[in-house]
Design an enzyme around this catalytic site. Sequence first.
Site: not given
Ligand code: NAD
Length: 414
Positions: A167, A255
């Site tokens: 999401k 959420y």
């Molecule tokens: P994060 O920044 O920790 O992870 C993002 C990943 O994407 C990294 O591994 C990064 O290297 C990669 N990536 C590839 N291209 C990128 C770019 N151009 N810029 C930045 N990163 C890039 O973020 P996250 O918190 O893990 O979030 C990732 C996804 O998961 C989002 O869509 C977020 O909404 C979702 N999320 C969902 C929940 C949930 O509870 N369902 C919780 C946190 C995050």
Amino acid sequence: MTDPSEKSFLDLSRRGFLAAAAGSVAGAGLASSGAQAQQPENLPNIPDDAVGRPFPEADLQMPLPPDQRLGWCVVGLGAFALNHVIPAITRSQTCRLAGLVSGNAEKARRVATHYGVPDARIYDYESFDDIANDDSIDVVYIVLPNGLHAEYTIRAFEAGKHVMCEKPMANTVEECRAMIQASQEADRKLMIAYRAHFEPHNQRALRMKKEGAFGDIRLVIGDTMRPLDLSRPRDEWRVLRDLAGGGSMMDIGIYALNGTLYFLEESPVALVASISNPPDDIRFRQVEDLVTVQLRFGSGALANLSSSYTMNENRIQILGSEGTGLLNPATSYVGNTLYETGSDVGTRKVPVQDSSLRQFTGEIDHLSRAIIENFTPDTPGEMGLRDVALIRAIYASAERGSWVELNPDGTMRG
Ligand code: NAD
């Protein structure tokens, strides 16, 4: 909606068990050649040395045998993927971790080593499309920044894989539509990872509402807030509009929004919103901080929701003519809690046996089951589209300073 805890992949039905057990009481010594103690009449006649006994009576949830599990490939090895998604895949009943996609080869190899993923199953963003030739991968889980969800979801469908997408589904309604179309053209499942639908306290609150515990629901109040911390890599892309699609409402307000529609079981007919940003805060040059929105429903119910990146709150309150349900926290990774208030119960914590942790395996096993048994997941692409459309309507209303009327799919009327 189906409760994943009530489903078992290897159906050891109670009837089947009882038949087996009845047959075995007479000849209790199954695998034994040992001495049989003579028991007084009506007592079980069981040998007193070690023997194999029938399958125990239990609500068994046996995992799928390893060779029948679906191969899941995780795209984007960031904070959420490493802390929650991959551990949940390894705990699930239906999958194995089959592949990894990352732009950082060293990180990918390190993760692969810990989870036993062969080097040949590590892809980067350029070689991603080669998964089309990788039969060990059935499902792709997109855990990238929001602005990249549409591209990688569509490429995964073109490679013939099923998709779980985090999401919010995408930045725009047009992207959501393209993702749904790609899913249909590939004849593959698309599910949006709304974990709260698989979280035991949220599921319990919905069950109580359906059973009438709160009476007629008149109002839902939801607040989802957390401080955005630019010193953490996971929050850096969240301040950039192209990658995040918006601010607190896209990231966490979703959420409260999705939860409200889950509990009310209807889509809103109109909404009005306001946005406020602290002046001179560089975090809010491209995305918003505080959003408040009021939603009006056809049933007459109202909802008041808020999201913010500068405060801390996580609760959803369901208020009805007979009582109130309060989830506080509502959508945490662990420790969600449900309270009930009513004239005859006062306020009490509702006992829920299962842990919040089950939400992660619950959603993963749900999509696997949807693929194996060929049904539409409970949180399909159309739900993701509806929520993105509503968030776009929230932004439009805040900009116009007026109510907007809504279609059933969440898009603005007129
Ligand atoms: P994060 O920044 O920790 O992870 C993002 C990943 O994407 C990294 O591994 C990064 O290297 C990669 N990536 C590839 N291209 C990128 C770019 N151009 N810029 C930045 N990163 C890039 O973020 P996250 O918190 O893990 O979030 C990732 C996804 O998961 C989002 O869509 C977020 O909404 C979702 N999320 C969902 C929940 C949930 O509870 N369902 C919780 C946190 C995050």
